[in-house]
Design a protein around this motif. Structure first.
Motif, short mmCIF file in Angstrom:
data_model
loop_
_atom_site.label_atom_id
_atom_site.label_comp_id
_atom_site.label_asym_id
_atom_site.label_seq_id
_atom_site.Cartn_x
_atom_site.Cartn_y
_atom_site.Cartn_z
N ILE A 1 0.87 -1.11 -0.24
CA ILE A 1 0.20 0.07 -0.03
C ILE A 1 1.03 0.98 0.12
CG2 ILE A 1 -1.81 1.40 1.31
CD1 ILE A 1 -2.97 -1.13 2.18
N VAL A 2 0.70 2.08 -0.85
CA VAL A 2 1.48 3.21 -1.11
C VAL A 2 0.63 4.53 -0.87
CG1 VAL A 2 2.95 4.41 -2.62
CG2 VAL A 2 2.78 1.96 -2.86
N PHE A 3 1.26 5.53 -0.35
CA PHE A 3 0.62 6.69 -0.09
C PHE A 3 1.87 7.91 -0.01
CE2 PHE A 3 1.39 5.45 4.21
CZ PHE A 3 2.08 6.56 5.01
N SER A 4 1.33 9.04 -0.37
CA SER A 4 2.39 10.16 -0.32
C SER A 4 1.84 11.23 0.72
CB SER A 4 2.60 10.75 -1.59
OG SER A 4 1.47 11.24 -2.40
N VAL A 5 2.85 11.96 1.26
CA VAL A 5 2.35 13.26 1.97
C VAL A 5 3.22 14.24 1.38
CG1 VAL A 5 2.69 14.23 4.46
CG2 VAL A 5 1.89 11.84 4.15
N PRO A 6 2.70 15.33 0.97
CA PRO A 6 3.30 16.31 0.41
C PRO A 6 4.11 17.01 1.52
CG PRO A 6 1.25 17.04 0.42
CD PRO A 6 1.43 15.49 0.78
N VAL A 7 5.50 17.77 1.18
CA VAL A 7 6.15 18.57 2.14
C VAL A 7 5.92 20.13 1.64
CG1 VAL A 7 8.28 19.28 2.98
CG2 VAL A 7 7.97 16.78 2.68
N LYS A 8 4.95 20.99 2.27
CA LYS A 8 4.54 22.03 1.81
C LYS A 8 5.68 23.05 1.56
CE LYS A 8 0.24 20.99 2.95
NZ LYS A 8 -0.73 20.51 1.90
N GLN A 9 6.72 23.02 2.54
CA GLN A 9 7.86 24.00 2.10
C GLN A 9 9.20 23.26 2.36
OE1 GLN A 9 7.18 27.01 5.09
NE2 GLN A 9 5.38 28.10 3.84
N GLN A 10 10.15 24.00 1.82
CA GLN A 10 11.56 23.49 1.95
C GLN A 10 12.06 23.91 3.39
OE1 GLN A 10 13.03 21.09 0.21
NE2 GLN A 10 11.22 20.99 -0.92
N THR A 11 11.30 23.44 4.37
CA THR A 11 11.90 23.81 5.99
C THR A 11 12.03 22.75 6.64
OG1 THR A 11 9.81 24.49 6.86
CG2 THR A 11 11.06 26.36 5.81
N LYS B 1 10.58 22.55 9.63
CA LYS B 1 9.50 22.28 10.43
C LYS B 1 8.39 21.78 9.34
CE LYS B 1 5.94 25.19 12.76
NZ LYS B 1 5.43 26.38 13.03
N ALA B 2 8.29 22.27 8.09
CA ALA B 2 7.44 21.35 7.36
C ALA B 2 7.72 20.21 6.98
CB ALA B 2 7.32 22.33 5.92
N PHE B 3 8.92 19.78 6.81
CA PHE B 3 9.39 18.30 6.90
C PHE B 3 8.90 17.45 8.08
CE2 PHE B 3 12.57 15.04 7.87
CZ PHE B 3 12.21 14.39 6.75
N GLU B 4 8.92 18.02 9.13
CA GLU B 4 8.65 17.26 10.28
C GLU B 4 7.09 17.15 10.39
OE1 GLU B 4 10.42 15.71 12.60
OE2 GLU B 4 12.20 16.41 11.43
N ILE B 5 6.45 18.16 9.94
CA ILE B 5 4.94 18.16 9.90
C ILE B 5 4.53 17.05 8.99
CG2 ILE B 5 2.80 19.29 9.17
CD1 ILE B 5 4.13 21.98 10.33
N LYS C 1 6.35 14.28 8.17
CA LYS C 1 6.81 13.15 8.70
C LYS C 1 5.88 12.82 9.65
CE LYS C 1 11.27 11.28 10.66
NZ LYS C 1 12.34 11.71 11.29
N LYS C 2 5.60 13.54 10.62
CA LYS C 2 4.38 13.16 11.50
C LYS C 2 2.95 12.70 10.90
CE LYS C 2 2.03 14.90 15.62
NZ LYS C 2 1.84 16.02 16.50
N THR C 3 2.70 13.53 9.88
CA THR C 3 1.59 12.93 8.99
C THR C 3 1.61 11.74 8.46
OG1 THR C 3 1.16 15.60 8.64
CG2 THR C 3 -0.01 13.79 7.21
N ALA C 4 2.77 11.34 7.88
CA ALA C 4 3.06 10.03 7.27
C ALA C 4 3.11 9.01 8.19
CB ALA C 4 4.40 10.20 6.48
N PHE C 5 3.75 9.09 9.55
CA PHE C 5 3.64 8.21 10.51
C PHE C 5 2.17 7.80 10.97
CE2 PHE C 5 8.16 9.01 11.24
CZ PHE C 5 8.58 7.95 10.81
N THR C 6 1.25 8.92 11.09
CA THR C 6 -0.31 8.79 11.41
C THR C 6 -0.97 8.14 10.47
OG1 THR C 6 0.00 11.00 12.72
CG2 THR C 6 -2.19 10.28 12.10
N ASN C 7 -0.67 8.46 9.18
CA ASN C 7 -1.26 7.78 8.00
C ASN C 7 -0.98 6.34 7.97
OD1 ASN C 7 -2.25 10.23 7.49
ND2 ASN C 7 -1.25 10.27 5.65
N GLU C 8 0.38 5.89 8.46
CA GLU C 8 0.99 4.86 8.49
C GLU C 8 0.24 3.74 9.24
OE1 GLU C 8 4.91 3.33 10.18
OE2 GLU C 8 5.25 4.04 8.20
#
Length: 169
Positions: A89-99, A101-105, A107-114
């Motif tokens: 099962i494949v899903f993606s989470v976009p990183v809104k900005q190149q920061t 903080k945006a990466f951590e958000i 990453k957290k969303t990806a773990f929640t979805n997982e």
């Protein structure tokens, strides 16, 4: 992701399973893709265990039989005769900005979805687990160069980690 043998289910069980799967899909707030990918069978661990037994065996007839069996297993591993179908099962989470903080958000969303996917599939009596770096490298190797992946699979994850994201690719 594990599979279910639907041939052994009654019509009522099938209907219940499909209804539960529909509920799972409707519970998702993000898109997913389900992939079934044929991959070469990795018999390395099995061959290594047989080689270890061979090294400890003193009976010449048994050694001859084990050597033949090890060679046969190696031939099977590198032929197209045996394949395994793995489900992903494949899903993606976009990183809104190149920061960071945006990466951590993201990453957290990806773990929640997982976790949502793993728990939802568990309620259907299906087992799912995330890929580690080596498993992901092997999957990409199969997708990009199937024949080489079959003859010479990646054995080490010393390649820079690619699951964490960020600037590592």
């Amino acid at each position: 992701m594990s599979a279910v043998n639907m041939q052994l289910m009654s019509d009522e069980e099938l209907e219940e399973m499909f209804e539960e799967y529909e509920v799972f899909l409707k519970s998702l707030s993000f898109p997913i893709q389900e992939q079934i990918i044929s991959q070469p069978v990795d018999l390395k661990v099995y061959i290594d265990s047989q080689t270890s037994i061979y090294a400890k065996t003193s009976n010449d007839k048994r050694k001859e039989l084990l050597a033949s069996y090890i060679d046969y297993s190696k031939q099977i591993e590198t032929s197209n005769q045996i394949m395994q179908r793995k489900r992903y099962i494949v899903f993606s989470v976009p990183v809104k900005q190149q920061t960071n903080k945006a990466f951590e958000i993201a990453k957290k969303t990806a773990f929640t979805n997982e976790n949502h996917i793993i728990n939802g599939l568990l309620s259907l009596k299906l087992l799912a687990r995330p890929l580690n770096n080596l498993q992901l490298l092997r999957l990409l190797h199969v997708l990009f160069d199937y024949e080489t992946a079959q003859l010479s699979p990646i054995q080490s994850d010393t390649i820079k980690e690619i699951i964490t994201g960020g600037t590592e690719v």
